[in-house]
Enzyme design. Structure first.
Site, mmCIF file in Angstrom:
data_model
loop_
_atom_site.group_PDB
_atom_site.id
_atom_site.type_symbol
_atom_site.label_atom_id
_atom_site.label_comp_id
_atom_site.label_asym_id
_atom_site.label_seq_id
_atom_site.Cartn_x
_atom_site.Cartn_y
_atom_site.Cartn_z
ATOM 1 N N LEU A 31 35.773 19.096 6.023
ATOM 2 C CA LEU A 31 35.161 20.319 6.533
ATOM 3 C C LEU A 31 35.086 21.417 5.482
ATOM 4 C CD1 LEU A 31 37.205 20.551 9.891
ATOM 5 C CD2 LEU A 31 35.193 19.132 9.407
ATOM 6 N N TYR A 90 22.794 26.865 -2.190
ATOM 7 C CA TYR A 90 23.682 26.345 -1.158
ATOM 8 C C TYR A 90 23.190 24.995 -0.658
ATOM 9 C CZ TYR A 90 26.078 25.944 3.338
ATOM 10 O OH TYR A 90 26.818 25.492 4.405
ATOM 11 N N HIS A 97 47.612 50.126 55.834
ATOM 12 C CA HIS A 97 48.975 50.420 56.256
ATOM 13 C C HIS A 97 49.216 49.847 57.657
ATOM 14 C CE1 HIS A 97 49.158 52.856 52.741
ATOM 15 N NE2 HIS A 97 48.357 53.806 53.206
ATOM 16 N N PRO A 98 50.472 49.683 58.057
ATOM 17 C CA PRO A 98 50.764 49.141 59.392
ATOM 18 C C PRO A 98 50.051 49.929 60.492
ATOM 19 C CG PRO A 98 52.759 49.201 58.077
ATOM 20 C CD PRO A 98 51.708 49.910 57.279
ATOM 21 N N GLY A 99 49.421 49.201 61.393
ATOM 22 C CA GLY A 99 48.722 49.812 62.510
ATOM 23 C C GLY A 99 47.308 50.264 62.215
#
EC number: 1.1.1.367
Length: 372
Positions: A53, A103, A279-281
């Protein structure tokens, strides 16, 4: 199995060596810029395969093309020849080998040295004329325009485009490595010239546009189709250039007395993902849709979903909790709500089949009420 990898510290080499290490039972013998050419005969003494490589594509001086490409390859060929064994050898050449520049000439000369070696001693030689390779661990201003563009765009550095319509051919590093390992495993034909598939064609302008879309997705929350093909490969490459201090980013969070609502991800045509707390409820919802649909998954807490058909009055109720991997779907024409019936905050993942449109929300307030 023992494998020699020249250019082991390069872009392709690092990726290949990582995959070889994952395989197990393979010992990698690295050859890097710091290695001596004179040590090649010793390095290949007991190797079973050679990945060649190493090479030079952006030298400080033109003569380095010849030294780093053709002359190094010739030295490797001589080492293999003196070893006397027909060691299989794979070489990463370039499509530039077809061009008569310094190249290209040096890469073509390297190919010729290898072809002569194969003819002389009968060793299998695999030559890949690679186009632009891109992927993680590539170097900006060296390996490819993809690397340079990713590095710059992710850092808000301007990029230079001379011809936006110019086409480039790309191959992804994972496809390169997978193909190379198939060659090593003897799963590809003993051909001199081979190709990595798939190859992608894209214009420089389109490439830049896609990368800018990735950058902007953190603000828009809209992701591209990053699950397959070129877009998948480009997105993975783009993210590999993230500086560590950019590994995370904030998304919009809307809070009120009921809890929070967070938008996470949007798509062009497959809806959006969010989550909310209650949240709860607390009861959320109390509306219906004509076409919009949703999928709810309770991650934490206990939830009661209620549904009422706005036409027939039919009523339905579902209770689920974070201990169950259960999707609850909303159905067009049924008003619905969700209540936290537990004692802790509830966390719910939500997918909607369309991105929320404030101008046309397809959401109509309508109390669910109680069943008979």
């Amino acid at each position: 199995m023992k494998v020699l990898v020249t250019g082991a510290n390069g872009f392709v080499g690092r990726n290949l060596c990582a995959h070889l290490a994952e395989r197990g039972g393979i010992e990698v013998v690295p050859f890097t810029r710091e290695s001596s050419v004179g040590n090649l005969p010793e390095l290949i003494r007991s190797v079973d395969f050679i990945f060649h490589l190493a090479g030079v594509n952006r030298p400080e001086k033109p003569e380095e093309f010849k030294i780093g490409n053709s002359e190094l390859t010739y030295a490797l060929c001589e080492a293999v020849r003196s070893n006397g064994r027909a060691i299989p050898l794979l070489y990463t050449s370039s499509i530039q080998a077809e061009v008569d520049n310094e190249y290209g000439l040096s890469k073509r000369a390297a190919e010729e040295h290898l072809q002569v070696l194969g003819e002389d001693i009968g060793c299998p030689v695999y030559i890949f004329r690679l186009p632009n390779v891109f992927g993680k661990w590539s170097r900006p201003n060296y390996n490819s325009a993809v690397a340079t563009f990713c590095h710059n765009i992710i850092r808000d550095i301007p990029i230079q485009i001379n011809n936006s319509s110019a086409e480039i051919t790309l191959v992804y590093i994972d496809d390169v490595v997978r193909t190379f390992m198939k060659v090593m495993d003897g799963k590809l034909s003993n051909a001199v010239s081979l190709q990595v598939e798939p190859q992608y064609q894209i214009s420089v302008g389109e490439l830049a546009e896609q990368l800018y879309e990735f950058r902007n997705s953190r603000k828009s929350l809209t992701t591209a189709r990053v699950g397959s093909g070129l877009t998948r490969a480009l997105y993975s490459t783009y993210l590999s250039f993230l500086p560590e201090d950019s590994f995370s980013y904030d998304v919009p969070m809307h809070s009120d007395p009921r809890g929070t609502f967070v938008e996470m991800l949007k798509t062009a045509d497959s809806g959006q993902f969010s989550f909310f707390t209650a949240h709860p409820g607390v009861t959320r919802g109390g509306h219906y849709h004509h076409s919009k649909t949703e999928k709810f998954l309770v991650i934490k807490g206990m939830a009661r979903f209620k549904f009422r058909n706005i036409l027939t009055g039919a009523f339905y109720e579902i209770c689920t909790n974070g201990e169950k991997a259960e999707i609850v779907e909303t159905v067009p024409g049924w008003t619905h709500d969700i209540t936290n019936v537990g004692t802790d905050d509830m966390v719910v993942m939500l997918w909607a089949n369309e991105v929320f449109d404030r101008e046309n929300p397809d959401t109509y307030a309508c109390s669910v009420g109680e069943g008979a």
